[in-house]
Design a protein around this motif. Structure first.
Motif, PDB file in Angstrom:
ATOM      1  N   PRO A 104     -55.267  -8.799  -3.450  1.00 57.54           N
ATOM      2  CA  PRO A 104     -54.551  -9.651  -3.744  1.00 57.54           C
ATOM      3  C   PRO A 104     -54.873  -9.940  -5.407  1.00 57.54           C
ATOM      4  CG  PRO A 104     -56.402 -10.442  -2.429  1.00 57.54           C
ATOM      5  CD  PRO A 104     -56.137  -8.979  -2.447  1.00 57.54           C
ATOM      6  N   ASP A 105     -53.797 -10.721  -6.067  1.00 56.95           N
ATOM      7  CA  ASP A 105     -54.030 -11.217  -7.404  1.00 56.95           C
ATOM      8  C   ASP A 105     -55.424 -11.805  -7.452  1.00 56.95           C
ATOM      9  OD1 ASP A 105     -51.621  -9.933  -7.793  1.00 56.95           O
ATOM     10  OD2 ASP A 105     -50.428 -11.819  -8.633  1.00 56.95           O
ATOM     11  N   MET A 106     -56.120 -11.632  -8.918  1.00 58.99           N
ATOM     12  CA  MET A 106     -57.097 -12.518  -9.150  1.00 58.99           C
ATOM     13  C   MET A 106     -57.333 -12.334 -10.773  1.00 58.99           C
ATOM     14  SD  MET A 106     -60.686 -10.492  -8.454  1.00 58.99           S
ATOM     15  CE  MET A 106     -61.355 -11.055  -9.799  1.00 58.99           C
ATOM     16  N   VAL A 107     -58.163 -13.588 -11.035  1.00 53.07           N
ATOM     17  CA  VAL A 107     -58.258 -13.667 -12.584  1.00 53.07           C
ATOM     18  C   VAL A 107     -59.898 -13.433 -12.967  1.00 53.07           C
ATOM     19  CG1 VAL A 107     -57.977 -15.445 -14.570  1.00 53.07           C
ATOM     20  CG2 VAL A 107     -56.408 -14.967 -12.501  1.00 53.07           C
ATOM     21  N   PHE A 108     -60.172 -12.627 -13.911  1.00 57.03           N
ATOM     22  CA  PHE A 108     -61.373 -12.250 -14.127  1.00 57.03           C
ATOM     23  C   PHE A 108     -61.993 -13.609 -15.179  1.00 57.03           C
ATOM     24  CE2 PHE A 108     -60.401  -7.706 -13.979  1.00 57.03           C
ATOM     25  CZ  PHE A 108     -61.305  -7.348 -13.103  1.00 57.03           C
ATOM     26  N   GLY A 109     -63.265 -13.434 -15.622  1.00 53.86           N
ATOM     27  CA  GLY A 109     -64.025 -14.447 -16.457  1.00 53.86           C
ATOM     28  C   GLY A 109     -65.056 -15.250 -15.863  1.00 53.86           C
ATOM     29  N   HIS A 110     -66.315 -14.751 -15.865  1.00 57.69           N
ATOM     30  CA  HIS A 110     -67.363 -15.449 -15.244  1.00 57.69           C
ATOM     31  C   HIS A 110     -68.249 -15.986 -16.465  1.00 57.69           C
ATOM     32  CE1 HIS A 110     -68.402 -11.212 -15.177  1.00 57.69           C
ATOM     33  NE2 HIS A 110     -69.678 -11.777 -15.472  1.00 57.69           N
ATOM     34  N   GLU A 111     -68.054 -15.661 -17.680  1.00 61.94           N
ATOM     35  CA  GLU A 111     -68.954 -15.827 -18.791  1.00 61.94           C
ATOM     36  C   GLU A 111     -68.301 -16.920 -19.863  1.00 61.94           C
ATOM     37  OE1 GLU A 111     -69.749 -12.281 -21.014  1.00 61.94           O
ATOM     38  OE2 GLU A 111     -70.728 -11.238 -19.071  1.00 61.94           O
ATOM     39  N   LEU A 148     -69.781 -20.523 -10.580  1.00 55.93           N
ATOM     40  CA  LEU A 148     -69.350 -20.596  -9.075  1.00 55.93           C
ATOM     41  C   LEU A 148     -68.617 -22.195  -8.968  1.00 55.93           C
ATOM     42  CD1 LEU A 148     -71.389 -22.471  -7.118  1.00 55.93           C
ATOM     43  CD2 LEU A 148     -72.742 -20.627  -7.764  1.00 55.93           C
ATOM     44  N   ALA A 149     -67.675 -22.142  -7.808  1.00 54.69           N
ATOM     45  CA  ALA A 149     -66.973 -23.275  -7.547  1.00 54.69           C
ATOM     46  C   ALA A 149     -66.943 -23.675  -5.992  1.00 54.69           C
ATOM     47  CB  ALA A 149     -65.612 -23.300  -8.140  1.00 54.69           C
ATOM     48  N   TYR A 150     -67.275 -24.856  -5.380  1.00 56.08           N
ATOM     49  CA  TYR A 150     -67.332 -24.889  -3.885  1.00 56.08           C
ATOM     50  C   TYR A 150     -66.851 -26.206  -3.562  1.00 56.08           C
ATOM     51  CZ  TYR A 150     -71.332 -27.595  -5.095  1.00 56.08           C
ATOM     52  OH  TYR A 150     -72.159 -28.478  -5.556  1.00 56.08           O
ATOM     53  N   SER A 151     -66.239 -26.073  -2.553  1.00 55.91           N
ATOM     54  CA  SER A 151     -65.845 -27.476  -1.952  1.00 55.91           C
ATOM     55  C   SER A 151     -65.867 -27.282  -0.537  1.00 55.91           C
ATOM     56  CB  SER A 151     -64.424 -27.696  -2.381  1.00 55.91           C
ATOM     57  OG  SER A 151     -63.276 -26.621  -1.819  1.00 55.91           O
ATOM     58  N   ALA A 152     -65.535 -28.419   0.318  1.00 56.32           N
ATOM     59  CA  ALA A 152     -65.442 -28.051   1.709  1.00 56.32           C
ATOM     60  C   ALA A 152     -64.378 -27.422   2.465  1.00 56.32           C
ATOM     61  CB  ALA A 152     -65.573 -29.679   2.315  1.00 56.32           C
ATOM     62  N   SER A 153     -63.318 -27.572   1.705  1.00 53.14           N
ATOM     63  CA  SER A 153     -62.042 -26.838   2.190  1.00 53.14           C
ATOM     64  C   SER A 153     -61.903 -25.483   1.819  1.00 53.14           C
ATOM     65  CB  SER A 153     -60.830 -27.777   1.994  1.00 53.14           C
ATOM     66  OG  SER A 153     -60.851 -27.717   0.540  1.00 53.14           O
ATOM     67  N   ARG A 154     -62.450 -25.045   0.830  1.00 51.88           N
ATOM     68  CA  ARG A 154     -62.344 -23.644   0.220  1.00 51.88           C
ATOM     69  C   ARG A 154     -63.663 -22.824   0.178  1.00 51.88           C
ATOM     70  NH1 ARG A 154     -57.455 -24.274  -3.523  1.00 51.88           N
ATOM     71  NH2 ARG A 154     -57.667 -26.337  -3.553  1.00 51.88           N
ATOM     72  N   GLY A 155     -64.780 -23.435   0.564  1.00 53.03           N
ATOM     73  CA  GLY A 155     -65.922 -22.795   0.428  1.00 53.03           C
ATOM     74  C   GLY A 155     -66.653 -22.284  -0.844  1.00 53.03           C
ATOM     75  N   THR A 184     -63.081 -13.077  -7.487  1.00 46.77           N
ATOM     76  CA  THR A 184     -62.634 -13.424  -6.153  1.00 46.77           C
ATOM     77  C   THR A 184     -61.151 -13.963  -6.423  1.00 46.77           C
ATOM     78  OG1 THR A 184     -62.626 -15.095  -4.395  1.00 46.77           O
ATOM     79  CG2 THR A 184     -63.659 -15.813  -6.202  1.00 46.77           C
ATOM     80  N   PRO A 185     -60.207 -13.742  -5.527  1.00 45.41           N
ATOM     81  CA  PRO A 185     -58.748 -14.423  -5.560  1.00 45.41           C
ATOM     82  C   PRO A 185     -59.037 -16.064  -5.092  1.00 45.41           C
ATOM     83  CG  PRO A 185     -59.139 -12.709  -3.796  1.00 45.41           C
ATOM     84  CD  PRO A 185     -60.539 -13.030  -4.357  1.00 45.41           C
ATOM     85  N   LEU A 186     -60.130 -16.441  -4.452  1.00 44.88           N
ATOM     86  CA  LEU A 186     -60.248 -17.834  -3.917  1.00 44.88           C
ATOM     87  C   LEU A 186     -60.057 -18.881  -5.207  1.00 44.88           C
ATOM     88  CD1 LEU A 186     -63.405 -17.913  -1.864  1.00 44.88           C
ATOM     89  CD2 LEU A 186     -60.907 -18.189  -1.012  1.00 44.88           C
ATOM     90  N   ARG A 187     -60.532 -18.400  -6.233  1.00 43.63           N
ATOM     91  CA  ARG A 187     -60.005 -19.655  -7.517  1.00 43.63           C
ATOM     92  C   ARG A 187     -60.113 -18.613  -8.501  1.00 43.63           C
ATOM     93  NH1 ARG A 187     -58.629 -24.804  -7.060  1.00 43.63           N
ATOM     94  NH2 ARG A 187     -60.114 -25.975  -6.066  1.00 43.63           N
TER      95      ARG A 187
END
Ligand code: ZN
Length: 351
Positions: A54-61, A88-95, A102-105
């Motif tokens: 799936p599509d995703m967007v880099f950038g962790h720094e 990192l980002a977390y929430s009840a609905s998305r984990g 990751t493609p999650l966010r």
């Protein structure tokens, strides 16, 4: 909003859906975000994949500016505040989403992203966004040094002076450990190693870093004594402990470092080799080497690194060799493959 999207094994600039903060999250606009060696590696893997992911967007720094507060936030930091965060980002609905992998966010190579309010670190002391964006890669070096046995006047050798090696050098200098011996085949990277504070810089094509390091292991004021030289052959305890930081991460490096290390040395493996590798156990055995792997950082080390940058104990300025907008992102990934041209390129999505 616009983003640099990993799609079908390549990078394209495209419009993607605006991210929406879940409970406890804030919407931020990345001001500066570094391209990491691991991004290059993941791009290469995506290019080789038989079926595109799936599509995703880099950038962790990254360093970002708060735009808006989501539901259930305390709003302790006002909109407009410059912040850093663990990626990192977390929430009840998305984990839990490891940002930029990751493609999650979406990661920070985008006009906006979401972060958790309780992970935000306001950038102190008027530090610029571009230097604050170095917190993540510099924290990797800070952690590796924290994992090393550096008591009793240990002498460190840093093998590989890419961003990871440079971060290790910076951390060693902040902690007053040295002399720091650093080795890299690239003249540009050797200059950067010097700029970050390495005391002895070696071109492995010309001389063995392990020999220069031998000199550094000789106790101060002392001529070369047999009890110092003999241990370097790998058989007797050395007078000063030795720590080698392996910051390259390609097959064969661990064996090479083990072969060069003196008896009783610690080898800290920070270079992220993602392929199978070989080493000869008897080499480590006869020298009773200690091998320590080190990855990432703790939340405390991350915050500490931001403070060191903000208070000028770590100067990341030499590391930043390029800045591009989203449109220059794909080319910047290619440019980073040449160590003579670049160390760290920052993507500035607002450009
Ligand atoms: Zn990274």
């Amino acid at each position: 909003m616009r983003a640099l999207v990993l799609r079908s094994g390549g990078l394209v600039v495209d419009d993607i859906a605006e991210p929406e903060p879940d409970a406890g999250q804030v919407l931020v606009a990345p001001r500066a975000a570094g391209i990491c060696g691991s991004d290059l590696h993941l791009l290469d893997l995506a290019g080789k994949a038989e079926t595109p992911g799936p599509d995703m967007v880099f950038g962790h720094e990254f360093c970002a500016e708060i735009v808006d507060h989501g539901p259930g936030t305390d709003r302790t930091l006002a909109a407009g505040t410059l912040v850093c965060s663990l990626p990192l980002a977390y929430s009840a609905s998305r984990g839990v989403a490891m940002l930029g992998t990751t493609p999650l966010r979406n990661g920070a190579f985008a006009e906006r992203m979401v972060l958790n309010e309780n992970l935000l670190l306001p950038v102190p002391n008027g530090l610029s966004a571009e230097l604050a964006a170095l917190t993540e890669p510099m924290a990797v070096g800070w952690h590796a040094v924290a994992m090393a046995r550096l008591d009793d006047g240990a002498v460190p050798l840093v093998v590989g002076c890419g961003p990871v090696g440079l971060a290790v050098i910076a951390a060693l200098k902040v902690r007053g450990i040295g002399p720091v011996v650093a080795a890299d085949f690239s003249p540009a990277r050797r200059r950067l190693a010097e700029a970050m504070g390495a005391d002895v810089v070696v071109d492995p094509a010309v001389e063995s870093p392990y020999e220069r390091w031998t000199d550094a292991l000789v106790p101060e004021g002392g001529a070369v004594q047999p009890e110092v030289v003999v241990p370097l052959l790998g058989w007797l305890p050395s007078s000063r402990p030795a720590v080698v930081f392996e910051c390259v991460g390609v097959p064969g490096l661990i064996q090479q470092v083990m072969a060069g290390a003196p008896r009783g040395a610690q080898v800290v493996v920070v270079g992220a080799c993602m392929e199978p590798d070989n080493f000869l156990p008897i080499v480590g055995l006869t020298k009773e080497l200690q091998v320590q792997f080190a990855v990432a950082y703790t939340a405390g080390e991350f915050a500490e690194t931001l403070r060191h940058l903000a208070e000028g104990r770590i100067d990341g300025t030499p590391l930043v060799t390029g800045r591009v907008g989203l449109d220059g992102g794909a080319q910047a990934f290619e440019d980073l493959r040449n160590p003579e041209a670049h160390a760290k390129i920052l993507v500035e999505p607002w450009r």
